[in-house]
Design a protein around this motif. Structure first.
Motif, PDB file in Angstrom:
ATOM      1  N   PRO A  15       8.673  31.739  13.764  1.00 23.42           N
ATOM      2  CA  PRO A  15       8.479  30.958  12.798  1.00 23.42           C
ATOM      3  C   PRO A  15       9.187  29.541  12.793  1.00 23.42           C
ATOM      4  CG  PRO A  15       9.309  32.926  11.674  1.00 23.42           C
ATOM      5  CD  PRO A  15       9.500  32.892  13.113  1.00 23.42           C
ATOM      6  N   ASP A  16      10.110  29.426  13.678  1.00 24.56           N
ATOM      7  CA  ASP A  16      10.477  28.005  14.067  1.00 24.56           C
ATOM      8  C   ASP A  16       9.579  27.474  15.193  1.00 24.56           C
ATOM      9  OD1 ASP A  16      11.413  29.866  16.096  1.00 24.56           O
ATOM     10  OD2 ASP A  16      13.063  28.988  16.509  1.00 24.56           O
ATOM     11  N   GLU A  17       9.142  27.994  16.137  1.00 27.20           N
ATOM     12  CA  GLU A  17       8.123  27.628  16.978  1.00 27.20           C
ATOM     13  C   GLU A  17       6.812  27.025  16.179  1.00 27.20           C
ATOM     14  OE1 GLU A  17       8.846  26.725  19.979  1.00 27.20           O
ATOM     15  OE2 GLU A  17      10.651  27.426  19.773  1.00 27.20           O
ATOM     16  N   VAL A  18       6.379  28.052  15.222  1.00 26.29           N
ATOM     17  CA  VAL A  18       5.172  27.633  14.772  1.00 26.29           C
ATOM     18  C   VAL A  18       5.228  26.406  13.977  1.00 26.29           C
ATOM     19  CG1 VAL A  18       3.338  28.489  12.983  1.00 26.29           C
ATOM     20  CG2 VAL A  18       4.213  30.016  14.943  1.00 26.29           C
ATOM     21  N   ALA A  19       6.475  26.214  13.004  1.00 26.25           N
ATOM     22  CA  ALA A  19       6.981  25.319  12.002  1.00 26.25           C
ATOM     23  C   ALA A  19       6.836  23.916  13.030  1.00 26.25           C
ATOM     24  CB  ALA A  19       8.231  25.487  11.715  1.00 26.25           C
ATOM     25  N   ARG A  20       7.427  23.918  13.951  1.00 24.52           N
ATOM     26  CA  ARG A  20       7.513  22.358  14.922  1.00 24.52           C
ATOM     27  C   ARG A  20       5.984  22.271  15.189  1.00 24.52           C
ATOM     28  NH1 ARG A  20      12.232  21.432  17.663  1.00 24.52           N
ATOM     29  NH2 ARG A  20      13.878  23.071  17.127  1.00 24.52           N
ATOM     30  N   ARG A  21       4.915  23.272  15.388  1.00 21.26           N
ATOM     31  CA  ARG A  21       3.693  22.780  15.931  1.00 21.26           C
ATOM     32  C   ARG A  21       2.923  22.594  14.651  1.00 21.26           C
ATOM     33  NH1 ARG A  21       4.158  27.608  19.478  1.00 21.26           N
ATOM     34  NH2 ARG A  21       2.645  28.941  18.126  1.00 21.26           N
ATOM     35  N   LEU A  22       3.213  22.927  13.510  1.00 21.01           N
ATOM     36  CA  LEU A  22       2.407  22.820  12.398  1.00 21.01           C
ATOM     37  C   LEU A  22       2.513  21.162  12.006  1.00 21.01           C
ATOM     38  CD1 LEU A  22       2.802  25.890  10.056  1.00 21.01           C
ATOM     39  CD2 LEU A  22       0.768  24.791  11.030  1.00 21.01           C
ATOM     40  N   LEU A  23       3.461  20.434  12.175  1.00 23.43           N
ATOM     41  CA  LEU A  23       3.775  19.011  12.003  1.00 23.43           C
ATOM     42  C   LEU A  23       2.697  18.352  12.426  1.00 23.43           C
ATOM     43  CD1 LEU A  23       7.600  18.462  11.869  1.00 23.43           C
ATOM     44  CD2 LEU A  23       6.290  18.843  10.354  1.00 23.43           C
ATOM     45  N   GLY A  24       2.030  17.621  11.673  1.00 23.21           N
ATOM     46  CA  GLY A  24       0.795  16.854  11.658  1.00 23.21           C
ATOM     47  C   GLY A  24      -0.638  17.513  11.700  1.00 23.21           C
ATOM     48  N   LYS A  25      -0.689  18.665  11.675  1.00 19.92           N
ATOM     49  CA  LYS A  25      -1.757  19.560  11.461  1.00 19.92           C
ATOM     50  C   LYS A  25      -2.441  19.052  10.066  1.00 19.92           C
ATOM     51  CE  LYS A  25      -1.936  21.258  15.365  1.00 19.92           C
ATOM     52  NZ  LYS A  25      -0.608  20.493  15.967  1.00 19.92           N
ATOM     53  N   LEU A  26      -3.588  19.255   9.467  1.00 26.52           N
ATOM     54  CA  LEU A  26      -4.308  19.294   8.357  1.00 26.52           C
ATOM     55  C   LEU A  26      -4.417  20.485   7.583  1.00 26.52           C
ATOM     56  CD1 LEU A  26      -7.122  16.646   9.262  1.00 26.52           C
ATOM     57  CD2 LEU A  26      -4.972  16.004   7.864  1.00 26.52           C
ATOM     58  N   LEU A  27      -3.834  20.204   6.283  1.00 28.12           N
ATOM     59  CA  LEU A  27      -4.123  21.640   5.342  1.00 28.12           C
ATOM     60  C   LEU A  27      -5.610  21.118   4.635  1.00 28.12           C
ATOM     61  CD1 LEU A  27      -3.457  24.313   3.947  1.00 28.12           C
ATOM     62  CD2 LEU A  27      -1.997  22.842   2.404  1.00 28.12           C
ATOM     63  N   VAL A  28      -6.409  21.876   4.442  1.00 25.98           N
ATOM     64  CA  VAL A  28      -7.670  21.563   3.723  1.00 25.98           C
ATOM     65  C   VAL A  28      -7.843  22.626   2.527  1.00 25.98           C
ATOM     66  CG1 VAL A  28     -10.178  21.070   3.986  1.00 25.98           C
ATOM     67  CG2 VAL A  28      -8.682  20.521   5.920  1.00 25.98           C
ATOM     68  N   ARG A  29      -8.040  22.116   1.595  1.00 26.76           N
ATOM     69  CA  ARG A  29      -8.409  23.068   0.291  1.00 26.76           C
ATOM     70  C   ARG A  29     -10.059  22.569   0.100  1.00 26.76           C
ATOM     71  NH1 ARG A  29      -9.896  24.955  -4.453  1.00 26.76           N
ATOM     72  NH2 ARG A  29      -8.309  25.329  -5.883  1.00 26.76           N
ATOM     73  N   LYS A  30     -10.791  23.728  -0.062  1.00 26.78           N
ATOM     74  CA  LYS A  30     -12.178  23.590  -0.177  1.00 26.78           C
ATOM     75  C   LYS A  30     -12.627  23.450  -1.836  1.00 26.78           C
ATOM     76  CE  LYS A  30     -14.243  25.873   3.555  1.00 26.78           C
ATOM     77  NZ  LYS A  30     -15.134  27.023   4.222  1.00 26.78           N
ATOM     78  N   PRO A  31     -13.190  22.755  -2.139  1.00 25.98           N
ATOM     79  CA  PRO A  31     -13.719  22.837  -3.518  1.00 25.98           C
ATOM     80  C   PRO A  31     -14.088  23.892  -4.295  1.00 25.98           C
ATOM     81  CG  PRO A  31     -15.510  21.723  -2.435  1.00 25.98           C
ATOM     82  CD  PRO A  31     -14.457  22.204  -1.520  1.00 25.98           C
ATOM     83  N   ASP A  32     -13.679  24.062  -5.585  1.00 30.12           N
ATOM     84  CA  ASP A  32     -13.866  25.516  -6.178  1.00 30.12           C
ATOM     85  C   ASP A  32     -15.419  25.459  -6.679  1.00 30.12           C
ATOM     86  OD1 ASP A  32     -11.524  26.901  -6.236  1.00 30.12           O
ATOM     87  OD2 ASP A  32     -10.983  25.449  -7.724  1.00 30.12           O
TER      88      ASP A  32
END
Length: 202
Positions: A15-32
């Protein structure tokens, strides 16, 4: 650089490795619905949670109906409710059978800010920092609930929630203790983009 989906392999590490790599990525929520719009934000603050060796983690005491997704394949959403009112979004890590996750604590809004404000019950021109700074605000602004979004694969193009890479690169980060916990509170497992105004206070 065109945006591209992350792959499950991105999430298979600790988790700590993944957490570091997630910074700067985009979370995208599609419309309903066709009348709605896509909302997205850049991940600027996260926390890492392990399994049996982390007394602050939901998986610490073993597998239950509530936390079962954490023991499944990586790249799945684990959404839970705190204080009976605020949802929190995590993404599972580690190989299947080993629990671990990353809690998303804050986003920098990118698209759909008016929709985020409406979901938060704020004016359409509300300060962007009020939208997605903090895990509860973030889930409300993105319209994320346990009922509708728990167990989603964020690397599947057909999912309502996905995580994308758009070439932002590896940002400079701060590493601090996690927030709002009593057990294992000294562990340096909170990661945030330095000097980003959308990081939650704590």
């Amino acid at each position: 650089m065109p945006s591209r989906l992350l792959t499950p392999d991105f999430f298979i590490d600790a988790p700590d490795e993944v957490a570091r790599r997630l910074l700067g990525k985009l979370l995208v929520r599609k419309p309903d619905s066709p009348d709605d719009e896509t909302t997205s934000g850049r991940i600027v603050e996260v926390e890492a949670y392990f399994g049996a060796g982390d007394p602050a983690a939901h998986a610490y005491s073993g597998k239950t109906a509530r936390n079962a997704v954490l023991f499944g394949p990586p790249s799945r959403t684990y959404v839970y409710l705190i204080y009976g009112m605020h949802h929190c979004l995590n993404i599972s890590c580690e190989p299947e059978g080993t629990a671990g996750c990353v809690l998303l604590r804050a986003l920098e809004p990118v698209t759909g800010l008016a929709t985020m404000a409406r979901r938060r019950g704020l004016p359409s021109d509300a300060s962007a920092r009020l939208l997605t700074s903090g895990p509860g605000r973030m889930c409300q602004a993105m319209g994320i609930t346990r009922l509708d979004h728990n167990g989603i694969d964020v690397t599947d193009a057909d999912s309502l929630l996905t995580v994308m890479e758009d070439g932002y690169g590896t940002p400079p980060m701060d590493v601090t203790p996690r927030i709002g916990i009593q057990k294992a509170a000294d562990r340096l497992l909170r990661f945030s983009i330095q000097r980003n105004k959308f990081v939650s206070k704590g």
